[in-house]
Design an enzyme around this catalytic site. Structure first.
Site, PDB file in Angstrom:
ATOM      1  CE1 TYR A 269      -7.643  -5.864   4.169  1.00  0.00           C
ATOM      2  CE2 TYR A 269      -9.562  -4.779   5.114  1.00  0.00           C
ATOM      3  CZ  TYR A 269      -8.224  -4.760   4.771  1.00  0.00           C
ATOM      4  OH  TYR A 269      -7.466  -3.646   5.035  1.00  0.00           O
TER       5      TYR A 269
ATOM      6  CE  LYS B 299      -6.454  -5.683   7.716  1.00  0.00           C
ATOM      7  NZ  LYS B 299      -5.028  -5.524   8.058  1.00  0.00           N
TER       8      LYS B 299
ATOM      9  CB  SER C  49      -9.184  -2.456   8.469  1.00  0.00           C
ATOM     10  OG  SER C  49     -10.039  -1.791   7.545  1.00  0.00           O
TER      11      SER C  49
HETATM   12  N1  LIG Z   1      -4.998   1.593   2.458  1.00  0.00           N
HETATM   13  C1  LIG Z   1      -6.117   1.519   3.172  1.00  0.00           C
HETATM   14  O1  LIG Z   1      -7.134   2.176   2.892  1.00  0.00           O
HETATM   15  C2  LIG Z   1      -6.153   0.609   4.379  1.00  0.00           C
HETATM   16  C3  LIG Z   1      -7.255   0.721   5.237  1.00  0.00           C
HETATM   17  C4  LIG Z   1      -7.320  -0.101   6.359  1.00  0.00           C
HETATM   18  C5  LIG Z   1      -6.307  -0.999   6.622  1.00  0.00           C
HETATM   19  N2  LIG Z   1      -5.251  -1.099   5.754  1.00  0.00           N
HETATM   20  C6  LIG Z   1      -4.204  -2.064   6.094  1.00  0.00           C
HETATM   21  O2  LIG Z   1      -2.974  -1.371   6.173  1.00  0.00           O
HETATM   22  C7  LIG Z   1      -1.904  -2.309   5.952  1.00  0.00           C
HETATM   23  C8  LIG Z   1      -0.934  -1.707   4.962  1.00  0.00           C
HETATM   24  O3  LIG Z   1      -1.608  -1.551   3.719  1.00  0.00           O
HETATM   25  P1  LIG Z   1      -1.255  -0.394   2.671  1.00  0.00           P
HETATM   26  O4  LIG Z   1      -2.523   0.275   2.336  1.00  0.00           O
HETATM   27  O5  LIG Z   1      -0.101   0.378   3.122  1.00  0.00           O
HETATM   28  O6  LIG Z   1      -0.905  -1.303   1.406  1.00  0.00           O
HETATM   29  P2  LIG Z   1       0.417  -1.466   0.507  1.00  0.00           P
HETATM   30  O7  LIG Z   1       0.060  -2.438  -0.539  1.00  0.00           O
HETATM   31  O8  LIG Z   1       0.919  -0.129   0.092  1.00  0.00           O
HETATM   32  O9  LIG Z   1       1.470  -2.087   1.526  1.00  0.00           O
HETATM   33  C9  LIG Z   1       1.348  -3.396   2.023  1.00  0.00           C
HETATM   34  C10 LIG Z   1       2.741  -3.989   2.153  1.00  0.00           C
HETATM   35  O10 LIG Z   1       2.609  -5.294   2.752  1.00  0.00           O
HETATM   36  C11 LIG Z   1       3.464  -6.180   2.060  1.00  0.00           C
HETATM   37  N3  LIG Z   1       2.973  -7.547   2.202  1.00  0.00           N
HETATM   38  C12 LIG Z   1       1.868  -8.110   1.657  1.00  0.00           C
HETATM   39  N4  LIG Z   1       1.784  -9.390   1.992  1.00  0.00           N
HETATM   40  C13 LIG Z   1       2.853  -9.665   2.781  1.00  0.00           C
HETATM   41  C14 LIG Z   1       3.325 -10.821   3.454  1.00  0.00           C
HETATM   42  N5  LIG Z   1       2.674 -11.997   3.351  1.00  0.00           N
HETATM   43  N6  LIG Z   1       4.448 -10.725   4.200  1.00  0.00           N
HETATM   44  C15 LIG Z   1       5.125  -9.547   4.282  1.00  0.00           C
HETATM   45  N7  LIG Z   1       4.747  -8.430   3.658  1.00  0.00           N
HETATM   46  C16 LIG Z   1       3.619  -8.489   2.910  1.00  0.00           C
HETATM   47  C17 LIG Z   1       3.394  -5.687   0.613  1.00  0.00           C
HETATM   48  O11 LIG Z   1       4.478  -6.183  -0.166  1.00  0.00           O
HETATM   49  C18 LIG Z   1       3.407  -4.186   0.802  1.00  0.00           C
HETATM   50  O12 LIG Z   1       4.736  -3.675   0.824  1.00  0.00           O
HETATM   51  C19 LIG Z   1      -2.573  -3.607   5.516  1.00  0.00           C
HETATM   52  O13 LIG Z   1      -2.629  -4.479   6.616  1.00  0.00           O
HETATM   53  C20 LIG Z   1      -3.959  -3.169   5.102  1.00  0.00           C
HETATM   54  O14 LIG Z   1      -4.883  -4.211   5.217  1.00  0.00           O
HETATM   55  C21 LIG Z   1      -5.141  -0.305   4.655  1.00  0.00           C
END
Ligand SMILES: NC(=O)c1ccc[n+]([C@@H]2O[C@H](COP(=O)([O-])OP(=O)(O)OC[C@H]3O[C@@H](n4cnc5c(N)ncnc54)[C@H](O)[C@@H]3O)[C@@H](O)[C@H]2O)c1
Length: 279
Positions: A154, A158, A140
């Site tokens: 977090y 990251k 991230s």
């Molecule tokens: N959305 C943003 O702005 C953003 C920015 C930077 C990084 N991220 C990272 O991107 C990744 C995906 O996030 P997203 O935004 O698509 O969120 P999201 O909530 O749409 O998807 C996350 C998925 O991970 C699954 N999950 C959570 N804990 C889990 C576990 N212990 N084991 C297996 N699956 C698990 C959830 O059920 C969900 O389906 C994450 O690592 C998040 O930290 C997101």
């Protein structure tokens, strides 16, 4: 030819958001995809949508046994493993440094950092048997800057993903395994609603609401889309990135590049006033 024709890929956190978009993109490019998540109903639905070349497996990435079984499932179902995308995540424990409970710290690190370590560890074994592969993880911009006000643990987890990516890339390069990560900026996904305690199914409906809130947070004046990240992950996973390893690819619409000083802004007006300048 398709970018991942006949490759076998695992995507963790595949049921929603960035993982779902990436799993769809991988499948479009000819990959056979193992979808892993803890949201079984949503994960099975996606596997159904993608057809015979996709398979869902329940895997909590914080559990080494479940991650090991996930990799074994890919090998048993599709004959090997070429790509893993360690993407599963959540916002984790929040609060000031005096409030974070030790068990909250541990659980957040277990999912966000240890989960990536388990994925790398078990994928590496399967990829060596295949003679090479590509590991991509989701870090991230919170792992680069604390300026976006993500929670402490977090941020730390990251940053750990970025550093582990480089460290493991050095070890696995000679085995033909490339190790990279993506650093998304503000991407409109259900993660924000889930961080407020909303159940995952319901959180899916919040994306349209939050998208406009992200429109002006970065120099590129629109919210990030899961597809923006999927495209970057596809590139890192494909042979097009065959000389790229140990890299943290920022996909953030310019958030980490900085904010332009707007001469017409209220702050600029106040500065001029404080300097005694005429308007
Ligand atoms: N959305 C943003 O702005 C953003 C920015 C930077 C990084 N991220 C990272 O991107 C990744 C995906 O996030 P997203 O935004 O698509 O969120 P999201 O909530 O749409 O998807 C996350 C998925 O991970 C699954 N999950 C959570 N804990 C889990 C576990 N212990 N084991 C297996 N699956 C698990 C959830 O059920 C969900 O389906 C994450 O690592 C998040 O930290 C997101």
């Amino acid at each position: 030819m398709a970018e991942l024709q006949d490759k076998v890929a695992i995507v963790t956190g595949a049921a929603s958001g960035i993982g779902q978009a990436t799993a769809r993109r991988f499948a479009e490019e000819g990959a056979r995809v193992v979808l892993a998540d803890i949201e079984d109903e949503m994960g099975r639905q996606l596997a159904h949508d993608l057809g015979a070349e996709a398979s869902y497996v329940h895997a909590d990435v914080a559990s080494e046994a479940e991650v090991e079984a996930m990799v074994a499932h890919a090998v048993a179902t599709f004959g090997g493993l070429d790509v893993i995308y360690n993407n599963a995540g959540f916002s984790g424990v929040t609060g000031g440094i005096e409030e974070i409970p030790a068990d909250g710290w541990a659980h957040t690190m277990d999912v966000l950092l240890k989960g990536v370590y388990f994925g790398m560890k078990h994928a590496a074994k399967a990829m060596k048997a295949r003679g090479g592969g590509a590991i991509v993880s989701t870090a991230s911009i919170a792992g680069i800057t604390t300026g976006i006000s993500a929670p402490h643990v977090y941020n730390v987890a990251k940053a750990g993903v970025i550093h582990m990516t480089k460290s493991v890339a050095v070890e696995l390069g000679p085995h033909g395994i490339r190790v990279n990560c993506v650093c998304p900026g503000f991407i409109a996904t259900p993660i924000f609603a889930r961080s407020l305690g909303m159940p995952s199914q319901m959180a899916q409906g919040t994306v349209e609401t939050i998208r406009p809130l992200f429109d002006d947070l970065q120099p590129i004046r629109r919210a990030g889309r899961p597809e923006d990240i999927a495209e970057a992950v596809l590139w890192l996973a494909s042979e097009k990135a065959g000389f790229v390893t140990g890299h943290a690819l920022v996909v953030d619409g310019g958030v980490t590049a900085g904010t332009k000083w707007e001469p017409s802004s209220e702050r600029a007006r106040m500065l001029k006033e404080a300097m005694g300048a005429e308007d």
